[in-house]
Design an enzyme around this catalytic site. Structure first.
Site, PDB file in Angstrom:
ATOM      1  N   CYS A  42       0.839  -1.198   0.000  1.00 20.12           N
ATOM      2  CA  CYS A  42       0.000   0.000   0.000  1.00 20.12           C
ATOM      3  C   CYS A  42       0.873   1.247   0.000  1.00 20.12           C
ATOM      4  O   CYS A  42       1.800   1.370   0.797  1.00 20.12           O
ATOM      5  CB  CYS A  42      -0.913  -0.010   1.232  1.00 20.12           C
ATOM      6  SG  CYS A  42      -2.055   1.372   1.311  1.00 20.12           S
ATOM      7  N   TRP A  43       0.577   2.176  -0.899  1.00 14.72           N
ATOM      8  CA  TRP A  43       1.339   3.432  -0.976  1.00 14.72           C
ATOM      9  C   TRP A  43       0.938   4.403   0.122  1.00 14.72           C
ATOM     10  O   TRP A  43       1.552   5.440   0.287  1.00 14.72           O
ATOM     11  CB  TRP A  43       1.099   4.105  -2.317  1.00 14.72           C
ATOM     12  CG  TRP A  43       1.682   3.424  -3.495  1.00 14.72           C
ATOM     13  CD1 TRP A  43       2.299   2.201  -3.547  1.00 14.72           C
ATOM     14  CD2 TRP A  43       1.692   3.922  -4.825  1.00 14.72           C
ATOM     15  NE1 TRP A  43       2.676   1.914  -4.827  1.00 14.72           N
ATOM     16  CE2 TRP A  43       2.316   2.953  -5.643  1.00 14.72           C
ATOM     17  CE3 TRP A  43       1.226   5.083  -5.409  1.00 14.72           C
ATOM     18  CZ2 TRP A  43       2.490   3.118  -7.002  1.00 14.72           C
ATOM     19  CZ3 TRP A  43       1.403   5.240  -6.768  1.00 14.72           C
ATOM     20  CH2 TRP A  43       2.035   4.264  -7.550  1.00 14.72           C
ATOM     21  N   GLU A  44      -0.130   4.101   0.818  1.00 12.89           N
ATOM     22  CA  GLU A  44      -0.650   4.949   1.888  1.00 12.89           C
ATOM     23  C   GLU A  44      -1.059   6.329   1.382  1.00 12.89           C
ATOM     24  O   GLU A  44      -0.881   7.333   2.047  1.00 12.89           O
ATOM     25  CB  GLU A  44       0.349   5.044   3.037  1.00 12.89           C
ATOM     26  CG  GLU A  44       0.650   3.689   3.643  1.00 12.89           C
ATOM     27  CD  GLU A  44       1.719   3.717   4.713  1.00 12.89           C
ATOM     28  OE1 GLU A  44       2.162   4.807   5.102  1.00 12.89           O
ATOM     29  OE2 GLU A  44       2.097   2.626   5.168  1.00 12.89           O
TER      30      GLU A  44
END
Length: 160
Positions: A42-44
């Site tokens: 997840c790239w957040e």
């Protein structure tokens, strides 16, 4: 902090799948619900959290700084021009509301016309900036929401 989906709230609309830049939000074909296939990747960016019309996606905090049993909810309020984070600790006593102005422009307002732009010079190619970054990615010229422009004021107990 990677995202996760509350299956009871999700209706499988797919908006999170369409907006996820790392392509890790998928729809389960058997139950028609979204899920994060690889939380570690997840790239957040929380685009899925903000795009979900049913508030079915939440943020899972890391164990090194977020206590077990806490809740983090992200809400995007277009009318006020803010993104609100609400954090409730597991003891229920500490409740924090964090607000930040939305710093993105509405969709389609900032589409660059790169075919009309001149080719980059040698200085531009040697620069650390992306091509035309100062012109097209700046957030300080028009359309930027601030607390004042949305009629909000600093309040005690609310972090901006």
């Amino acid at each position: 902090m990677p995202t996760f989906v509350y299956m009871t709230r999700c209706d499988g609309c797919g908006q999170c799948v369409d907006i996820c830049p790392s392509d890790i939000m998928h729809i389960d074909t058997t139950i028609r619900r979204a899920y994060n296939i690889e939380p570690n990747m997840c790239w957040e960016c929380y685009s899925c959290v903000k795009a979900c019309p049913h508030n079915a996606i939440d943020v899972r905090g890391y164990a090194d700084f977020a206590p077990l049993g806490h809740s983090v909810r992200v809400r995007r309020d277009e009318e006020k021009g803010v993104i609100a984070w609400r954090i409730i600790f597991r003891n229920g006593e500490k409740d924090m509301n964090l607000l930040a102005p939305i710093t993105t422009k509405p969709w389609g307002q900032c589409t660059p016309k790169l075919k009309d732009a001149p080719a980059p010079s040698k200085d531009m190619r040697d620069s650390q900036l992306l091509f035309n970054e100062p012109k097209y990615i700046r957030l300080d010229d028009g359309g930027l929401h601030t607390l004042e422009s949305n009629g909000l004021k600093m309040q005690a107990g609310v972090c901006y």
